[in-house]
Write a protein that holds these residues in place. Structure first.
Motif, short mmCIF file in Angstrom:
data_model
loop_
_atom_site.label_atom_id
_atom_site.label_comp_id
_atom_site.label_asym_id
_atom_site.label_seq_id
_atom_site.Cartn_x
_atom_site.Cartn_y
_atom_site.Cartn_z
N ASP A 1 0.81 -1.22 0.00
CA ASP A 1 0.00 0.00 0.00
C ASP A 1 0.85 1.27 0.00
O ASP A 1 0.31 2.37 -0.19
CB ASP A 1 -0.91 0.03 1.24
CG ASP A 1 -1.92 -1.09 1.26
OD1 ASP A 1 -2.54 -1.34 0.21
OD2 ASP A 1 -2.09 -1.72 2.32
N LEU A 2 2.14 1.17 0.24
CA LEU A 2 2.98 2.35 0.40
C LEU A 2 2.96 3.30 -0.80
O LEU A 2 2.83 4.52 -0.63
CB LEU A 2 4.41 1.94 0.73
CG LEU A 2 4.63 1.35 2.12
CD1 LEU A 2 6.03 0.76 2.25
CD2 LEU A 2 4.41 2.42 3.19
N PRO A 3 3.09 2.80 -2.04
CA PRO A 3 3.03 3.74 -3.17
C PRO A 3 1.72 4.51 -3.21
O PRO A 3 1.71 5.73 -3.48
CB PRO A 3 3.21 2.83 -4.40
CG PRO A 3 3.94 1.64 -3.88
CD PRO A 3 3.41 1.42 -2.51
N MET A 4 0.61 3.83 -2.95
CA MET A 4 -0.70 4.49 -2.97
C MET A 4 -0.79 5.55 -1.87
O MET A 4 -1.26 6.67 -2.10
CB MET A 4 -1.80 3.44 -2.80
CG MET A 4 -3.20 4.01 -2.69
SD MET A 4 -4.48 2.73 -2.65
CE MET A 4 -4.24 2.02 -1.01
N LEU A 5 -0.33 5.21 -0.68
CA LEU A 5 -0.42 6.15 0.44
C LEU A 5 0.45 7.38 0.21
O LEU A 5 0.13 8.47 0.67
CB LEU A 5 -0.03 5.45 1.74
CG LEU A 5 -0.95 4.30 2.18
CD1 LEU A 5 -0.39 3.62 3.40
CD2 LEU A 5 -2.37 4.80 2.44
N SER A 6 1.54 7.19 -0.51
CA SER A 6 2.44 8.31 -0.80
C SER A 6 1.94 9.20 -1.94
O SER A 6 2.41 10.33 -2.09
CB SER A 6 3.84 7.79 -1.14
OG SER A 6 4.39 7.07 -0.06
N ALA A 7 1.01 8.69 -2.73
CA ALA A 7 0.60 9.40 -3.96
C ALA A 7 -0.64 10.26 -3.79
O ALA A 7 -0.97 11.02 -4.70
CB ALA A 7 0.35 8.38 -5.07
N VAL A 8 -1.34 10.15 -2.66
CA VAL A 8 -2.64 10.82 -2.52
C VAL A 8 -2.56 11.96 -1.52
O VAL A 8 -1.60 12.10 -0.77
CB VAL A 8 -3.73 9.81 -2.09
CG1 VAL A 8 -3.85 8.68 -3.11
CG2 VAL A 8 -3.44 9.26 -0.69
N GLY A 9 -3.63 12.76 -1.50
CA GLY A 9 -3.67 13.91 -0.61
C GLY A 9 -3.83 13.56 0.84
O GLY A 9 -3.28 14.24 1.72
N ARG A 10 -4.60 12.51 1.12
CA ARG A 10 -4.84 12.11 2.52
C ARG A 10 -4.58 10.61 2.64
O ARG A 10 -5.23 9.80 1.97
CB ARG A 10 -6.27 12.41 2.95
CG ARG A 10 -6.68 13.85 2.77
CD ARG A 10 -8.06 14.11 3.33
NE ARG A 10 -8.69 15.24 2.66
CZ ARG A 10 -9.87 15.75 3.00
NH1 ARG A 10 -10.55 15.23 4.00
NH2 ARG A 10 -10.38 16.79 2.33
N SER A 11 -3.64 10.26 3.47
CA SER A 11 -3.29 8.84 3.64
C SER A 11 -3.50 8.44 5.09
O SER A 11 -3.14 9.16 6.02
CB SER A 11 -1.84 8.59 3.23
OG SER A 11 -0.96 9.44 3.95
N TYR A 12 -4.09 7.25 5.27
CA TYR A 12 -4.44 6.76 6.59
C TYR A 12 -3.90 5.33 6.77
O TYR A 12 -4.11 4.47 5.91
CB TYR A 12 -5.95 6.72 6.79
CG TYR A 12 -6.60 8.08 6.78
CD1 TYR A 12 -6.89 8.74 7.96
CD2 TYR A 12 -6.93 8.69 5.56
CE1 TYR A 12 -7.50 10.00 7.94
CE2 TYR A 12 -7.54 9.95 5.54
CZ TYR A 12 -7.82 10.59 6.73
OH TYR A 12 -8.41 11.82 6.71
N ALA A 13 -3.24 5.11 7.89
CA ALA A 13 -2.83 3.75 8.29
C ALA A 13 -3.74 3.28 9.40
O ALA A 13 -3.99 4.03 10.36
CB ALA A 13 -1.38 3.76 8.76
N VAL A 14 -4.24 2.06 9.29
CA VAL A 14 -4.98 1.48 10.41
C VAL A 14 -3.99 1.12 11.52
O VAL A 14 -2.79 0.93 11.27
CB VAL A 14 -5.78 0.25 9.97
CG1 VAL A 14 -6.98 0.66 9.12
CG2 VAL A 14 -4.91 -0.75 9.21
N ALA A 15 -4.47 1.03 12.76
CA ALA A 15 -3.58 0.85 13.91
C ALA A 15 -2.78 -0.43 13.85
O ALA A 15 -1.69 -0.52 14.42
CB ALA A 15 -4.40 0.90 15.20
#
Length: 279
Positions: A230-244
């Protein structure tokens, strides 16, 4: 006494992109009633939803029965499916590149075994562990060299590699070095499995290309994830969320955090987006 006006609430995103296993779905693979209601609410409010997963194309129809009719970016970005499950777009690994990749990884990591995900079915080497796919999924059995070249009509979406003894971090580092820039290399299970997609094909690349066709910019997307794929997707968007419950790299990369997948972490954020739309 003067009061300080409350700061304006941020506008909700135009698109929700969420991983499935370990993120949207509970640990037992089910979708909670709260999360199902939250997905319906954001879509009713005009916010699009796309499911972005490492799961193969062959699993999409069953997946949609669980989650509901949404667009799906599957196989770590190699396939896009419409809400009825039909294929919309493919980004396969060319057969020659796949054969070269298998040869390099096999030489660099003795003892490795491979499986391959096609657009509609699955193949594996005899030594590849059955626990990773389930006996009912088997379509073709043979050497990886044969599986990636024998049937050109089958679109090859993903190659998976397993090692019976190496720890995941060691195995991943060696496989990544062997693959180089010829493929995208990642992992998503916490087990000793490494995944390869065509060079340049990730969850992020397909999400941004697909959303761009809808006129949605990357900074208008909110994405949720839990594992390194998921790292590329989380780095590419305006708001990125990681679950705990996310992998440490994901927790370090995402700009925001939410509760775990078993505590409806994604739903909690989606409910906030809906609240922001209420005058």
């Amino acid at each position: 006494m003067a009061t300080t006006p409350a700061p304006p609430r941020a506008a909700p995103p135009r698109l929700i992109a969420t991983d499935l296993d370990g993120t949207l779905l509970r640990g037992d693979g089910t979708l909670s009633p709260r999360t199902k209601a939250a997905l319906a609410a954001v879509e009713q409010a005009g916010i699009r939803v796309v499911l972005v997963t490492g799961r193969p194309s062959r699993s999409v129809h069953v997946l949609l029965e669980t989650v509901g009719p949404h667009y799906v970016i599957a196989a770590n970005g190699a396939a896009v499916h419409a809400p009825d499950g039909s294929l919309d777009h493919l980004s396969p690994i060319p057969p020659r590149a796949a054969a070269q990749l298998v040869a390099r990884v096999r030489a660099a990591v003795p003892g490795v075994s491979f499986s391959v995900e096609y657009d509609h079915d699955f193949g594996h080497e005899p030594d590849y562990p059955s626990w990773s796919y389930g006996e009912g999924a088997v379509e073709l059995v043979g050497t990886a060299e044969a599986l990636v070249t024998r049937t050109p009509a089958r679109a090859l979406l993903k190659i998976l590699a397993h090692h019976p003894t190496l720890p995941l971090d060691d195995f991943y580092a060696r496989a990544l070095h062997a693959a180089g820039t010829s493929a995208e290399t990642t992992h998503s299970t916490g087990l000793s499995l490494v995944e390869f997609s065509a060079s340049g094909v990730t969850k992020a690349s397909t999400l941004i290309e697909w959303s761009g066709r809808l006129g949605i910019a990357s900074d208008e997307i909110a994405a949720f994830g839990d594992m390194p794929n998921d790292l590329p997707m989380l780095s590419a968007v305006g708001r990125s969320y990681a679950v705990a419950n996310a992998h440490p790299e994901v927790l370090a990369t995402a700009r925001h955090r939410t509760s775990s997948n078993d505590e409806d972490g994604v739903a909690r954020i989606l409910e906030g987006f809906i609240d922001a739309l209420v005058p």
